[in-house]
Write an enzyme that holds these catalytic residues in place. Sequence first.
Site, PDB file in Angstrom:
ATOM      1  CG  HIS A   1       6.175  -3.395  -6.244  1.00  0.00           C
ATOM      2  ND1 HIS A   1       5.511  -2.381  -5.674  1.00  0.00           N
ATOM      3  CD2 HIS A   1       7.222  -2.890  -7.147  1.00  0.00           C
ATOM      4  CE1 HIS A   1       6.307  -1.036  -6.174  1.00  0.00           C
ATOM      5  NE2 HIS A   1       6.920  -1.705  -7.018  1.00  0.00           N
TER       6      HIS A   1
ATOM      7  CG  LEU B   1      10.871   3.862 -16.238  1.00  0.00           C
ATOM      8  CD1 LEU B   1      11.774   2.682 -16.686  1.00  0.00           C
ATOM      9  CD2 LEU B   1      10.165   4.207 -17.306  1.00  0.00           C
TER      10      LEU B   1
ATOM     11  CD  GLU C   1     -13.607   9.949   5.690  1.00  0.00           C
ATOM     12  OE1 GLU C   1     -14.430  10.768   6.284  1.00  0.00           O
ATOM     13  OE2 GLU C   1     -12.972  10.172   4.810  1.00  0.00           O
TER      14      GLU C   1
END
Length: 615
Positions: A68, A179, A356
């Site tokens: 992000h 945060l 996995e």
Amino acid sequence: MNTGELAELGQQLRVDSVRAAAAAGSGHPTSSMSAADLMAVLFARHLRYDFERPDHPANDRFVLSKGHASPLMYATYKAAGVIGDEELLTFRENGSRLEGHPTPRKLPWVETATGSLGQGLPVGVGLALAGKRLDHTDFRVWVLCGDSELAEGSVWEAAEQAAYENLDNLTAIVDVNRLGQRGPTRHGHDLDAYARRFQAFGWHTVEVDGHDVDAVDRAYGEALSTRGQPTAILARTLKGKGVESVQDREGLHGKPLPEAEDAIAELGGPRDLRITVHAPPAGAATRAPRITTPELPRWERGEDVATRDAFGQALAALGDARDDVVALDGEVGDSTRLEYFAKEHPERYIECYIAEQQMIAAAVGVAARGRLPYASTFAAFLTRAHDFVRMASVSGSGLNLVGSHAGVAIGQDGPSQMGLEDLAMMRAVHGSTVLYPCDANQTARLVAAMAGLEGIRYLRTSRGKSPVIYGPDEEFPVGGSKVLRSSGQDRLTLVAAGVTVPEALAAADALADEGIAVRVVDLYSVKPADRETLRTAAEETGCLMTVEDHHPEGGLGDAVAEAFSDGRPVPRLVRLAVRNMPGSASPEEQLHAAGIDAASIAAAGRLLVGEAIVS
């Protein structure tokens, strides 16, 4: 760059992150601002990378796990001179290369798609494994993680694998900005808490002020000099660093700054500093893989062979013919038969143990380095890694996945071991190929065919032995099927795959003895399915019955139904599938209880044909 210039570069990256998010009206500038100094020092001082040759074998590899924070990555690309300011301000626009979360489909300098947190470090482990064990080169892998994603179990799967493999070519840079999305993280700014965890897994750790560029520079140098273990740099930072109104404040995650122009001014305004990223070492050459035609194993009709055995032998043969094939195991290689490859090609066998998610992530990293990975475990356990498979598709990664012990036919082990959702799961992946062979020769051919496909390829194998019904020279094109019984008097078509093919054939023979002619189609290619054969069968017989060792949702029955989704008349379609919750029983008892054995198929066929006559 000297200390002052590095600090200025960090400010420039913050300003450009704010500008990009403001232009888009969305994004994560505060998450970008916390890591700006970490990126500035890495790209200006330590990364070795040729942007004109992103496939250079000696390039270091950088993974933005906290995807992000893409404005920061794009701001760094601008500083490196590979994108311009005009393109920077197309962030998140339709058609722009600068997506909300970066993907290698759009940008050649991106190693893997990120944004589903907790995946960057596992893929970084795969990249580092490829460099150390397969390529035998000294490139380094740098992964920038967020502190929030360290709550993901996949991060610690990666941490253990990296330490076990002594990946001293791997550095995790953790942006500890305190945060997360909805508030403070679990450990806040407690760097020692993170250090203890990494150290427990065998990592070297360095704790540092993430806004002190000289300290960050020294930390990177320490990582470069550390031998025998990976390094985690734990950097204390402030989210929204440099802008008082947002710095270290909650409630601003994923939002452009409210007063962007004021924030830019507070950061000192736009700059146009340029960095020259260090070139990778000269002399490294791209390795061309050795690829020849494999000598696949062969079986004669009438033999009884488990398709998992055929898979293992075929993959070992493919490994003989291609030195780019790499096998990855989830510590079940003796059951999946991946051990056959391990015995023949131990240098290209990666044991991921019961992890996995890490297995699939490592396969993604290996594929990014130009190798051809085959990753295998029980079909049921691949569900744990579905998000990694999904993100591999987003990356455009080429993976071969093999799920064994599928369906109720495994018998006494019970439902926890039975893959009954895998066909649906893999069919739903964008651009995937889903194959389900019924005999040994078919399996071997499809294992080899997978090597030439793109995207996510999935092969489903079975535990028990099954009769060999095809000759060793039979061809099985992807997207095809085989019509095993057919006549001009057929009143019903049975569509089966895998373990239900022999059951369908036995049912067809029983019905034939009663004067009921039945067509049998082996739909070994579940996706893409052979629509033409199915449509012809529907036109000529009027009724289709699918038989699958899988839940009714999303598997063979849905694949067949979709062949008639273009508006043409839909035939009468009956689906036999596993609708009960199995327990422990023999394979024969399991198939009968689920209503997918030969006797059940024949009984359903009689009923269906009888109803068709009455109507």
